[in-house]
Design a protein around this motif. Structure first.
Motif, PDB file in Angstrom:
ATOM      1  N   THR A   1       0.820  -1.219   0.000  1.00 49.05           N
ATOM      2  CA  THR A   1       0.000   0.000   0.000  1.00 49.05           C
ATOM      3  C   THR A   1       0.851   1.266   0.000  1.00 49.05           C
ATOM      4  OG1 THR A   1      -0.136  -0.072   2.418  1.00 49.05           O
ATOM      5  CG2 THR A   1      -1.895  -1.144   1.181  1.00 49.05           C
ATOM      6  N   HIS A   2       2.149   1.112  -0.174  1.00 47.15           N
ATOM      7  CA  HIS A   2       3.039   2.267  -0.179  1.00 47.15           C
ATOM      8  C   HIS A   2       2.844   3.083  -1.450  1.00 47.15           C
ATOM      9  CE1 HIS A   2       7.015   4.384  -0.133  1.00 47.15           C
ATOM     10  NE2 HIS A   2       6.741   4.414   1.156  1.00 47.15           N
ATOM     11  N   TYR A   3       3.338   4.347  -1.439  1.00 42.05           N
ATOM     12  CA  TYR A   3       3.252   5.185  -2.634  1.00 42.05           C
ATOM     13  C   TYR A   3       4.108   4.630  -3.771  1.00 42.05           C
ATOM     14  CZ  TYR A   3       0.814   8.839  -0.048  1.00 42.05           C
ATOM     15  OH  TYR A   3      -0.112   9.536   0.669  1.00 42.05           O
ATOM     16  N   ARG A   4       5.169   3.892  -3.431  1.00 39.56           N
ATOM     17  CA  ARG A   4       6.036   3.281  -4.445  1.00 39.56           C
ATOM     18  C   ARG A   4       6.229   1.805  -4.094  1.00 39.56           C
ATOM     19  NH1 ARG A   4      11.204   7.147  -4.559  1.00 39.56           N
ATOM     20  NH2 ARG A   4      11.222   6.547  -2.364  1.00 39.56           N
ATOM     21  N   PRO A   5       5.186   0.992  -4.242  1.00 42.38           N
ATOM     22  CA  PRO A   5       5.244  -0.382  -3.732  1.00 42.38           C
ATOM     23  C   PRO A   5       6.281  -1.251  -4.422  1.00 42.38           C
ATOM     24  CG  PRO A   5       3.276  -0.039  -5.049  1.00 42.38           C
ATOM     25  CD  PRO A   5       3.888   1.304  -4.853  1.00 42.38           C
ATOM     26  N   LEU A   6       6.404  -1.176  -5.743  1.00 40.13           N
ATOM     27  CA  LEU A   6       7.375  -2.023  -6.440  1.00 40.13           C
ATOM     28  C   LEU A   6       8.805  -1.616  -6.091  1.00 40.13           C
ATOM     29  CD1 LEU A   6       5.692  -2.340  -9.966  1.00 40.13           C
ATOM     30  CD2 LEU A   6       5.559  -3.901  -8.004  1.00 40.13           C
ATOM     31  N   TYR A   7       9.033  -0.329  -5.956  1.00 36.12           N
ATOM     32  CA  TYR A   7      10.354   0.168  -5.563  1.00 36.12           C
ATOM     33  C   TYR A   7      10.725  -0.340  -4.172  1.00 36.12           C
ATOM     34  CZ  TYR A   7      13.875   3.637  -4.166  1.00 36.12           C
ATOM     35  OH  TYR A   7      15.002   4.263  -3.708  1.00 36.12           O
ATOM     36  N   LEU A   8       9.802  -0.237  -3.224  1.00 37.76           N
ATOM     37  CA  LEU A   8      10.066  -0.679  -1.854  1.00 37.76           C
ATOM     38  C   LEU A   8      10.184  -2.196  -1.791  1.00 37.76           C
ATOM     39  CD1 LEU A   8      10.448   0.004   1.081  1.00 37.76           C
ATOM     40  CD2 LEU A   8       7.965   0.136   1.358  1.00 37.76           C
ATOM     41  N   LEU A   9       9.380  -2.911  -2.588  1.00 36.02           N
ATOM     42  CA  LEU A   9       9.473  -4.367  -2.614  1.00 36.02           C
ATOM     43  C   LEU A   9      10.856  -4.810  -3.096  1.00 36.02           C
ATOM     44  CD1 LEU A   9       8.141  -7.166  -2.384  1.00 36.02           C
ATOM     45  CD2 LEU A   9       7.358  -6.868  -4.756  1.00 36.02           C
ATOM     46  N   CYS A  10      11.354  -4.193  -4.152  1.00 33.09           N
ATOM     47  CA  CYS A  10      12.696  -4.528  -4.646  1.00 33.09           C
ATOM     48  C   CYS A  10      13.760  -4.233  -3.600  1.00 33.09           C
ATOM     49  CB  CYS A  10      12.993  -3.764  -5.935  1.00 33.09           C
ATOM     50  SG  CYS A  10      11.983  -4.246  -7.341  1.00 33.09           S
ATOM     51  N   LYS A  11      13.600  -3.132  -2.889  1.00 28.89           N
ATOM     52  CA  LYS A  11      14.568  -2.760  -1.858  1.00 28.89           C
ATOM     53  C   LYS A  11      14.582  -3.780  -0.722  1.00 28.89           C
ATOM     54  CE  LYS A  11      15.566   1.131   1.243  1.00 28.89           C
ATOM     55  NZ  LYS A  11      15.111   2.489   1.654  1.00 28.89           N
ATOM     56  N   VAL A  12      13.401  -4.221  -0.281  1.00 23.53           N
ATOM     57  CA  VAL A  12      13.313  -5.215   0.792  1.00 23.53           C
ATOM     58  C   VAL A  12      13.905  -6.547   0.345  1.00 23.53           C
ATOM     59  CG1 VAL A  12      11.707  -6.572   2.177  1.00 23.53           C
ATOM     60  CG2 VAL A  12      11.336  -4.119   1.918  1.00 23.53           C
ATOM     61  N   LEU A  13      13.541  -6.989  -0.861  1.00 20.42           N
ATOM     62  CA  LEU A  13      14.016  -8.288  -1.338  1.00 20.42           C
ATOM     63  C   LEU A  13      15.528  -8.299  -1.535  1.00 20.42           C
ATOM     64  CD1 LEU A  13      11.231  -9.254  -3.908  1.00 20.42           C
ATOM     65  CD2 LEU A  13      11.580 -10.162  -1.603  1.00 20.42           C
ATOM     66  N   LEU A  14      16.080  -7.215  -2.068  1.00 14.61           N
ATOM     67  CA  LEU A  14      17.525  -7.173  -2.295  1.00 14.61           C
ATOM     68  C   LEU A  14      18.291  -7.066  -0.978  1.00 14.61           C
ATOM     69  CD1 LEU A  14      17.723  -4.936  -5.495  1.00 14.61           C
ATOM     70  CD2 LEU A  14      17.999  -7.415  -5.318  1.00 14.61           C
ATOM     71  N   THR A  15      17.727  -6.374   0.006  1.00 15.16           N
ATOM     72  CA  THR A  15      18.362  -6.345   1.334  1.00 15.16           C
ATOM     73  C   THR A  15      18.375  -7.735   1.953  1.00 15.16           C
ATOM     74  OG1 THR A  15      17.601  -4.063   1.681  1.00 15.16           O
ATOM     75  CG2 THR A  15      18.259  -5.313   3.628  1.00 15.16           C
ATOM     76  N   TRP A  16      17.251  -8.399   1.862  1.00 14.63           N
ATOM     77  CA  TRP A  16      17.143  -9.754   2.392  1.00 14.63           C
ATOM     78  C   TRP A  16      18.075 -10.705   1.635  1.00 14.63           C
ATOM     79  CZ3 TRP A  16      11.633 -12.147   3.474  1.00 14.63           C
ATOM     80  CH2 TRP A  16      11.774 -13.249   4.318  1.00 14.63           C
ATOM     81  N   ALA A  17      18.155 -10.545   0.320  1.00 16.02           N
ATOM     82  CA  ALA A  17      19.045 -11.385  -0.486  1.00 16.02           C
ATOM     83  C   ALA A  17      20.510 -11.185  -0.102  1.00 16.02           C
ATOM     84  CB  ALA A  17      18.844 -11.087  -1.974  1.00 16.02           C
ATOM     85  N   LEU A  18      20.888  -9.936   0.165  1.00 18.14           N
ATOM     86  CA  LEU A  18      22.265  -9.670   0.592  1.00 18.14           C
ATOM     87  C   LEU A  18      22.558 -10.311   1.939  1.00 18.14           C
ATOM     88  CD1 LEU A  18      24.845  -8.255  -0.254  1.00 18.14           C
ATOM     89  CD2 LEU A  18      23.991  -6.154   0.801  1.00 18.14           C
TER      90      LEU A  18
END
Length: 353
Positions: A94-111
């Motif tokens: 529900t964020h203003y930039r959901p795909l951007y934030l999703l990529c940021k969370v997934l890449l942080t978790w991946a690292l």
């Protein structure tokens, strides 16, 4: 009903912009996360297979084990994961930039997963929990939680910390200014739940205290590293705009961005009013208070003064003199509308007012 559908459609299209770029980047982030998660499970199986039997090898000494009583409620650890992660996913979607934030969370978790791949099996620990099960081979096909020897560092705590950081970095600005006190209450609750969940992990003897602490450091460091990289090399350079600005080229709809822009405008008005006016779209005009001085042109025929030369596309070598005007040639004024032959460039002369 129709009005509600239109509002939902506008809300959705303002946040989700499905283009080739946004779909490709999101899919790539999901693929990277899935690969690191799979290979982390493989290495956890290897670590479990290599870890010493904790019934014959003494467990490591741990200060918090001495202070916190042991419990056997592993389901509480998994429940804490769900309580932290489920609301975080809702915030992301529900964020203003959901795909951007999703990529940021997934890449942080991946690292974090990538770092855990390199640490979980490199040093073998006797598991701190009694009754744990060892992996017996089949490293690529065995999927199990709470294995023996799956210690350094705590994957559950990584989920706690990333979820808390998402709320800290992106949940606070979802509240209007008059409800910011509620944002602080939510953040305090999230971090209390995060730290309390970490103590549950230690109380269950699912990890040593050092595993939990390292998870805090790794997850926090990777989150702010990705934040810096995304801000510096994506947002500031105007890249991936389908992810960073899904609302398009219009004004930023985020309340905190509008407040920041208004605050900068007020500061600019105080420090530099002229620049402030220019930023608002006004053109600053300088008044003309004096008549421009007469210009003189040298030629082999003498000095022509009182006229301001303007280059035009005309017959080369001529100066056009309007009727009723005069030119001075070697000190003599000549009336008329004739032309004065000059070699080289062509000038049209208009008398200065």
């Amino acid at each position: 009903m129709a009005l509600t559908k239109e509002r939902l459609k506008k809300w959705f299209l303002q946040r989700y912009k499905f283009t080739r770029q946004s779909i490709l980047v999101t899919f790539l982030s999901i693929a990277i996360f899935a690969l690191t998660l799979y290979f982390m499970n493989v290495m956890a199986n290897v670590a479990s297979y290599l870890s010493p039997n904790n019934t014959t090898t003494p467990k490591l000494s741990d200060r918090l084990f001495d202070a916190i009583p042991s419990i056997t409620l592993l389901w509480l650890t998994d429940l804490a994961d769900a309580l932290m992660f489920a609301p975080t996913i809702l915030l992301v979607l529900t964020h203003y930039r959901p795909l951007y934030l999703l990529c940021k969370v997934l890449l942080t978790w991946a690292l974090c997963n990538l770092m855990r791949i390199t640490t979980v099996a490199i040093t073998s620990f006797p598991d701190p929990r009694d009754g744990c099960q060892h992996a017996l081979g089949e490293f690529f096909t065995t999927f199990r939680l709470h294995r023996c020897g799956d210690c350094m560092f705590s994957g559950h705590t990584v989920i706690f910390v990333i979820s808390a950081l998402v709320w800290t970095s992106h949940g606070y600005h979802r509240f209007p200014r008059r409800y910011r006190w509620l944002a602080w209450v939510c953040m305090l609750f999230v971090w209390a739940l995060c730290i309390g969940s970490a103590f549950i992990v230690i109380a269950n003897r699912a990890h040593y205290t050092v595993d939990v602490l390292v998870a805090f450091y790794v997850a926090g460091g990777n989150w702010y590293l990705l934040t810096y990289l995304f801000d510096r090399y994506i947002e500031d350079k105007g890249k991936l705009r389908d992810l960073t600005r899904p609302w398009g080229s219009g004004p930023d709809p985020r309340p905190h961005a509008q407040e920041r822009a208004a605050r900068r405008q007020r500061q600019l008005e105080v420090s530099d009013p002229e620049k402030s006016g220019a930023l608002e779209g006004h053109v600053q005009m300088q008044p003309v208070d004096a008549v421009a001085p007469e210009k003189e042109e040298e030629s082999e025929y003498g000095v022509i003064t009182g006229y301001e030369p303007v280059v035009q596309e005309s017959i080369a070598g001529e100066i056009q003199v309007e009727p009723g005007q005069s030119s001075r040639n070697n000190g003599r004024e000549t009336e008329g509308s004739g032309t004065v032959e000059l070699p080289g460039e062509a000038y049209s002369c208009n008398k200065s007012q």
